[in-house]
Design a protein around this motif. Structure first.
Motif, PDB file in Angstrom:
ATOM      1  N   SER A 121      -0.417   4.621 -20.423  1.00  0.00           N
ATOM      2  CA  SER A 121       0.291   4.437 -19.096  1.00  0.00           C
ATOM      3  C   SER A 121       0.229   5.641 -18.312  1.00  0.00           C
ATOM      4  O   SER A 121       0.774   6.956 -19.094  1.00  0.00           O
ATOM      5  CB  SER A 121       1.717   3.982 -19.074  1.00  0.00           C
ATOM      6  N   LEU A 122      -0.485   6.023 -17.170  1.00  0.00           N
ATOM      7  CA  LEU A 122      -0.453   7.117 -16.469  1.00  0.00           C
ATOM      8  C   LEU A 122       0.339   7.506 -15.415  1.00  0.00           C
ATOM      9  O   LEU A 122       0.987   8.411 -15.316  1.00  0.00           O
ATOM     10  CB  LEU A 122      -2.011   7.018 -15.556  1.00  0.00           C
ATOM     11  N   SER A 123       0.787   6.063 -14.730  1.00  0.00           N
ATOM     12  CA  SER A 123       1.854   6.459 -13.789  1.00  0.00           C
ATOM     13  C   SER A 123       2.298   4.996 -13.464  1.00  0.00           C
ATOM     14  O   SER A 123       1.637   3.932 -13.752  1.00  0.00           O
ATOM     15  CB  SER A 123       1.365   6.904 -12.484  1.00  0.00           C
ATOM     16  N   GLU A 124       3.719   4.826 -12.816  1.00  0.00           N
ATOM     17  CA  GLU A 124       4.246   3.588 -12.614  1.00  0.00           C
ATOM     18  C   GLU A 124       5.197   3.860 -11.300  1.00  0.00           C
ATOM     19  O   GLU A 124       5.642   4.951 -10.995  1.00  0.00           O
ATOM     20  CB  GLU A 124       4.954   3.146 -13.610  1.00  0.00           C
ATOM     21  N   THR A 125       5.504   2.652 -10.762  1.00  0.00           N
ATOM     22  CA  THR A 125       6.444   2.866  -9.525  1.00  0.00           C
ATOM     23  C   THR A 125       7.005   1.165  -9.549  1.00  0.00           C
ATOM     24  O   THR A 125       6.682   0.354 -10.341  1.00  0.00           O
ATOM     25  CB  THR A 125       5.629   2.918  -8.311  1.00  0.00           C
ATOM     26  N   ARG A 126       8.047   1.215  -8.663  1.00  0.00           N
ATOM     27  CA  ARG A 126       8.599  -0.048  -8.344  1.00  0.00           C
ATOM     28  C   ARG A 126       8.481  -0.429  -6.842  1.00  0.00           C
ATOM     29  O   ARG A 126       8.645   0.212  -6.039  1.00  0.00           O
ATOM     30  CB  ARG A 126      10.277   0.196  -8.496  1.00  0.00           C
ATOM     31  N   LEU A 127       7.968  -1.817  -6.670  1.00  0.00           N
ATOM     32  CA  LEU A 127       7.792  -2.358  -5.365  1.00  0.00           C
ATOM     33  C   LEU A 127       9.184  -2.994  -4.995  1.00  0.00           C
ATOM     34  O   LEU A 127       9.895  -3.415  -5.779  1.00  0.00           O
ATOM     35  CB  LEU A 127       6.593  -3.365  -5.585  1.00  0.00           C
ATOM     36  N   GLN A 128       9.039  -3.127  -3.581  1.00  0.00           N
ATOM     37  CA  GLN A 128      10.095  -3.726  -3.040  1.00  0.00           C
ATOM     38  C   GLN A 128      10.171  -5.274  -3.210  1.00  0.00           C
ATOM     39  O   GLN A 128       9.123  -5.800  -3.089  1.00  0.00           O
ATOM     40  CB  GLN A 128      10.295  -3.632  -1.435  1.00  0.00           C
ATOM     41  N   PRO A 129      11.422  -6.028  -3.453  1.00  0.00           N
ATOM     42  CA  PRO A 129      11.377  -7.467  -3.665  1.00  0.00           C
ATOM     43  C   PRO A 129      10.881  -8.186  -2.243  1.00  0.00           C
ATOM     44  O   PRO A 129      11.144  -7.860  -1.298  1.00  0.00           O
ATOM     45  CB  PRO A 129      13.013  -7.785  -3.863  1.00  0.00           C
ATOM     46  N   PHE A 130      10.326  -9.367  -2.660  1.00  0.00           N
ATOM     47  CA  PHE A 130       9.803 -10.177  -1.201  1.00  0.00           C
ATOM     48  C   PHE A 130       9.932 -11.512  -1.541  1.00  0.00           C
ATOM     49  O   PHE A 130       9.872 -12.009  -2.652  1.00  0.00           O
ATOM     50  CB  PHE A 130       8.357  -9.486  -0.757  1.00  0.00           C
ATOM     51  N   ASP A 131       9.902 -12.353  -0.505  1.00  0.00           N
ATOM     52  CA  ASP A 131       9.731 -13.906  -0.493  1.00  0.00           C
ATOM     53  C   ASP A 131       8.516 -14.323  -0.284  1.00  0.00           C
ATOM     54  O   ASP A 131       7.567 -13.483   0.680  1.00  0.00           O
ATOM     55  CB  ASP A 131      10.848 -14.363   0.609  1.00  0.00           C
ATOM     56  N   GLN A 132       8.067 -15.362  -0.607  1.00  0.00           N
ATOM     57  CA  GLN A 132       6.811 -16.083  -0.121  1.00  0.00           C
ATOM     58  C   GLN A 132       7.062 -17.468   0.153  1.00  0.00           C
ATOM     59  O   GLN A 132       7.761 -18.186  -0.718  1.00  0.00           O
ATOM     60  CB  GLN A 132       5.740 -16.087  -1.224  1.00  0.00           C
ATOM     61  N   GLY A 133       6.682 -18.114   1.243  1.00  0.00           N
ATOM     62  CA  GLY A 133       6.803 -19.414   1.553  1.00  0.00           C
ATOM     63  C   GLY A 133       5.576 -20.290   1.023  1.00  0.00           C
ATOM     64  O   GLY A 133       4.800 -19.712   0.283  1.00  0.00           O
ATOM     65  N   THR A 134       5.774 -21.496   0.862  1.00  0.00           N
ATOM     66  CA  THR A 134       4.551 -22.400   0.499  1.00  0.00           C
ATOM     67  C   THR A 134       3.226 -22.186   1.103  1.00  0.00           C
ATOM     68  O   THR A 134       3.051 -21.744   2.159  1.00  0.00           O
ATOM     69  CB  THR A 134       4.955 -23.875   0.622  1.00  0.00           C
ATOM     70  N   LYS A 135       2.481 -21.926   0.102  1.00  0.00           N
ATOM     71  CA  LYS A 135       0.845 -21.425   0.346  1.00  0.00           C
ATOM     72  C   LYS A 135       0.870 -20.086   1.354  1.00  0.00           C
ATOM     73  O   LYS A 135      -0.299 -20.087   1.666  1.00  0.00           O
ATOM     74  CB  LYS A 135       0.329 -22.655   1.258  1.00  0.00           C
ATOM     75  N   ASP A 136       1.604 -19.328   1.025  1.00  0.00           N
ATOM     76  CA  ASP A 136       1.606 -17.917   1.973  1.00  0.00           C
ATOM     77  C   ASP A 136       0.943 -16.901   1.221  1.00  0.00           C
ATOM     78  O   ASP A 136       0.773 -17.299   0.061  1.00  0.00           O
ATOM     79  CB  ASP A 136       3.048 -17.764   2.164  1.00  0.00           C
ATOM     80  N   GLN A 137       0.523 -15.996   1.899  1.00  0.00           N
ATOM     81  CA  GLN A 137      -0.651 -14.919   1.348  1.00  0.00           C
ATOM     82  C   GLN A 137       0.404 -13.671   1.888  1.00  0.00           C
ATOM     83  O   GLN A 137       0.386 -13.313   3.053  1.00  0.00           O
ATOM     84  CB  GLN A 137      -1.849 -14.821   1.928  1.00  0.00           C
ATOM     85  N   THR A 138       0.428 -12.485   0.893  1.00  0.00           N
ATOM     86  CA  THR A 138       1.257 -11.488   1.244  1.00  0.00           C
ATOM     87  C   THR A 138       0.752 -10.237   0.660  1.00  0.00           C
ATOM     88  O   THR A 138       0.356  -9.965  -0.345  1.00  0.00           O
ATOM     89  CB  THR A 138       2.818 -11.693   0.497  1.00  0.00           C
ATOM     90  N   PRO A 139       0.169  -9.483   1.718  1.00  0.00           N
ATOM     91  CA  PRO A 139      -0.433  -8.118   1.391  1.00  0.00           C
ATOM     92  C   PRO A 139       0.744  -7.141   1.058  1.00  0.00           C
ATOM     93  O   PRO A 139       1.775  -6.970   1.515  1.00  0.00           O
ATOM     94  CB  PRO A 139      -1.267  -7.538   2.521  1.00  0.00           C
ATOM     95  N   ILE A 140       0.217  -6.405  -0.235  1.00  0.00           N
ATOM     96  CA  ILE A 140       1.480  -5.387  -0.862  1.00  0.00           C
ATOM     97  C   ILE A 140       0.421  -4.019  -0.867  1.00  0.00           C
ATOM     98  O   ILE A 140      -0.687  -4.197  -1.593  1.00  0.00           O
ATOM     99  CB  ILE A 140       1.952  -5.815  -1.980  1.00  0.00           C
TER     100      ILE A 140
END
Length: 237
Positions: free
Chosen positions: A136-155
């Protein structure tokens, strides 16, 4: 020859009843006593407590089977599916490995897709890490998020490390790969607890996402580079 008025049975067998030619008295039902030895037998009464426990156990088993059947039909209709994740971009900057020390910054862009047409998703704290091989070189924690049905979410996410000690074997392997291929292959790992939601139904699942062998073009004389080729689909488990 005169006959004995009270004949006796031969060879010492006892009389059929106390006296010859005397019949046993009849009982109240007209049958001789002991003609039916079980006529006065009464079965023991069952224990009320044991009977209650037995009935409760049967009711519990029926309830479990009933609700299990309902859940099976529900899951068969809803068909929950794991999220689909794509890595669309990965770049590295200030990348340097020397004297067993590693420095670098990774900027990545992910696309999360909810393939479910009837269930929404909730990602509770996504852990993201960059690996080289098994290290493992590096790690981070992403913010929680919601997704509706058939949704696409860029992170978007940024992982960085500065002057972290690495073993000589790892540093030599990265240097050799940069010199021979002009790129370095990194692995991306993500872990999250995802809640599948449909009305009042909630189900939490531990989801792992692997994006392996993502090549970044960074030569030995350069400290920055971008992902080689187009985006790729990651594996979800």
């Amino acid at each position: 020859m005169q006959q004995d008025p009270n004949p006796r049975p031969a060879t010492g067998y006892p009389y059929p009843y106390p006296y010859p030619n005397q019949q046993p008295p009849a009982s109240a039902n007209g049958y001789p006593p002991n003609a039916y030895p079980y006529q006065n037998y009464h079965a023991p009464h069952p224990d009320p407590r044991a009977l209650l426990i037995r009935r409760l156990f049967i009711a519990l088993m029926v309830s479990i089977l009933f609700f299990g059947l309902i859940l099976f039909i529900f899951l068969l209709v809803v068909r929950p599916q794991l999220p689909t994740v794509y890595i669309t971009s990965l770049s590295v900057s200030d990348f340097n490995v020397s004297n067993n020390q590693l420095t670098g910054s990774w900027d990545l862009r992910l696309q999360f897709l909810n393939p479910n047409s009837k269930m929404s998703l909730y990602y509770d704290t996504v852990l993201c890490a960059v690996y080289y091989g098994d290290d493992s070189l590096s790690e981070t924690r992403l913010q929680p998020f919601d997704q509706g049905t058939k949704d696409q979410t860029p992170i978007n996410a940024t992982l960085s490390v500065s002057g972290t000690y690495v073993e000589g074997k790892l540093a030599d392997s990265i240097g050799k790969e940069r010199a021979e291929k002009g790129s370095v292959e990194f692995d991306l790992r993500m872990v999250s607890v995802v809640s599948f939601r449909y009305g009042v139904y909630r189900r939490r699942r531990y989801v792992r996402v692997y994006c392996d062998d993502v090549a970044v073009g960074v030569t030995g004389s350069s400290s920055s580079g971008k992902m080689v080729g187009s985006g790729k689909r990651c594996n979800s488990y």
